[in-house]
Design an enzyme around this catalytic site. Structure first.
Site, PDB file in Angstrom:
ATOM      1  N   GLY A 235       0.824  -1.200   0.000  1.00  0.00           N
ATOM      2  CA  GLY A 235       0.000   0.000   0.000  1.00  0.00           C
ATOM      3  C   GLY A 235       0.858   1.250   0.000  1.00  0.00           C
ATOM      4  N   SER A 236       0.308   2.319   0.540  1.00  0.00           N
ATOM      5  CA  SER A 236       0.984   3.609   0.456  1.00  0.00           C
ATOM      6  C   SER A 236       2.176   3.689   1.408  1.00  0.00           C
ATOM      7  CB  SER A 236      -0.003   4.732   0.794  1.00  0.00           C
ATOM      8  OG  SER A 236      -0.292   4.726   2.182  1.00  0.00           O
ATOM      9  N   THR A 237       3.106   4.557   1.071  1.00  0.00           N
ATOM     10  CA  THR A 237       4.270   4.782   1.923  1.00  0.00           C
ATOM     11  C   THR A 237       3.857   5.363   3.275  1.00  0.00           C
ATOM     12  OG1 THR A 237       5.638   5.148  -0.029  1.00  0.00           O
ATOM     13  CG2 THR A 237       6.487   5.974   2.062  1.00  0.00           C
ATOM     14  N   ARG A 238       2.866   6.241   3.269  1.00  0.00           N
ATOM     15  CA  ARG A 238       2.414   6.862   4.521  1.00  0.00           C
ATOM     16  C   ARG A 238       1.912   5.797   5.495  1.00  0.00           C
ATOM     17  NH1 ARG A 238      -2.414   8.124   6.501  1.00  0.00           N
ATOM     18  NH2 ARG A 238      -3.453   7.638   4.528  1.00  0.00           N
TER      19      ARG A 238
ATOM     20  N   GLU B  43       5.650  -3.476   1.094  1.00  0.00           N
ATOM     21  CA  GLU B  43       5.785  -3.005  -0.286  1.00  0.00           C
ATOM     22  C   GLU B  43       5.057  -1.671  -0.330  1.00  0.00           C
ATOM     23  OE1 GLU B  43       4.653  -4.078  -4.930  1.00  0.00           O
ATOM     24  OE2 GLU B  43       3.746  -5.222  -3.295  1.00  0.00           O
TER      25      GLU B  43
ATOM     26  N   CYS C 166       1.160  -0.329  -8.948  1.00  0.00           N
ATOM     27  CA  CYS C 166       2.247   0.281  -8.178  1.00  0.00           C
ATOM     28  C   CYS C 166       3.514   0.449  -9.013  1.00  0.00           C
ATOM     29  CB  CYS C 166       2.539  -0.514  -6.914  1.00  0.00           C
ATOM     30  SG  CYS C 166       2.984  -2.219  -7.204  1.00  0.00           S
TER      31      CYS C 166
END
Length: 341
Positions: free
Chosen positions: A244-247, A267, A302
């Site tokens: 998912g998202s980096t945040r 990831e 992604c």
């Protein structure tokens, strides 16, 4: 098998039975609080089902189920050849139910039915089958030690794995996590995205049909800030895996540190440029690849080629080729087999 038409898929969508409950200890059940949320199709905005909105109480119940299954040894200590046979049956069942799973993916996530049927379901089955085939082919090691010492390296399941997966490839991302975790004897609590939970919920029943013992695979639909957070902070989850998202990935690392310092595999983020140089042997092929890299799956990938870096000497010749290639990607109703966006 005769290919289904647009009308066929529309009729199957009308006839489809959709399960929205959580899956714990081998059975479907409502959330502990009785809470649900609307599962809304991006195809036409209609409510597909009421889906269980799980929270901390459900996470506790699912993790306990997973731990008990792990400690029982029914799966974790099953002979590797037998575990392999079950994993391969699991993959076979995904393929046997490919049309239903593909339809769930399309209605729930919005991707073209042709992609769901030709890419997502086969890719999910391959992930399970590959991991299953590897079970009896990965060996432990005897370390190089002095003659009067013995050093052994053994590979053992960690215990309970919590897997949090995204909405863009719901079934395939889940199986990328499930394959290695289940093959090595772990129990899993899977949290699909609240935007696309339906295929994971259906797949849980197929796991039981394949022979995976109750409690080894649990599915908790719900939101990241409720059940996702509860799993990440849970003291009895040994490993957390996430795409998912980096945040959110950063936050999950914090939660792991705030709890039992569980092992975390992430990831996070993505998106990469396509780079085309003047000496490319086939500029037309490069242009078609660049168009596909950003248009496939609506660009919801992604590794989408969201930037195109082109050597200046071929820019004027190359960019019209990309524009022409993109004309082949025409949006349409995703239940139409001719639609590719």
């Amino acid at each position: 098998m005769t290919a289904l038409t647009f009308a066929d898929w529309q009729q199957r969508a009308r006839d489809l039975h959709i399960e929205g409950r959580a899956f714990i200890q081998g059975e479907y059940s409502a959330s502990a609080a009785g809470a649900d949320f609307d599962c809304i199709s991006p195809v036409d905005g209609r409510v597909l089902a009421q889906v269980a909105s799980c929270d901390e109480a459900d996470a506790d119940r699912a993790v306990l189920s997973a731990r008990m299954a792990f400690e029982s040894g029914a799966w974790s200590r099953l002979a590797p050849a037998k575990r392999k046979a079950v994993m391969i049956r699991f993959a076979d069942l995904l393929e046997a139910n490919a049309q239903e799973l593909a339809l769930l993916e399309t209605l729930d996530m919005g991707k073209p039915i042709s992609d769901a049927l030709a890419v997502d379901v086969p890719g999910a089955a391959r992930a399970l089958r590959w991991s299953g085939e590897a079970i009896d082919k990965i060996y432990d090691e005897v370390a190089a030690t002095p003659h009067d010492q013995l050093g052994l390296v053994t590979r053992e399941p960690v215990g309970v794995v919590a897997a949090i997966v995204p909405w863009n490839f719901p079934l395939m991302m889940a199986c990328w996590k499930l394959g290695p975790a289940l093959a090595t004897g772990n129990s899993v609590v899977l949290k699909p995205s609240e935007k696309s939970p339906l295929s994971a919920i259906r797949m849980a029943q197929l796991a039981i049909e394949a022979g995976i013992p109750p409690g080894v695979l649990n599915v908790l639909p719900g939101y990241g800030h409720t059940v996702g957070k509860a799993l990440a902070l849970h003291m009895d989850v040994d490993t957390l895996v996430f795409t998912g998202s980096t945040r959110v990935a950063k936050q999950l690392m914090i939660y792991a540190g705030e709890s039992n310092m569980k092992r975390v595999w992430l990831e996070a983020g993505g998106k990469s440029p396509n780079i085309v140089f003047a000496d490319a042997p086939d500029l037309k092929a490069a242009a078609e690849a660049a168009a596909s890299a950003i248009a496939f799956n609506q660009g919801e990938v992604c590794t989408a080629g969201s930037r195109l870096l082109v050597e200046s000497s071929i820019k004027a010749r190359f960019l019209p080729m990309v524009v022409e290639a993109l004309k082949g990607w025409k949006p349409g109703n995703p239940l139409d087999p001719a639609t590719n966006v």
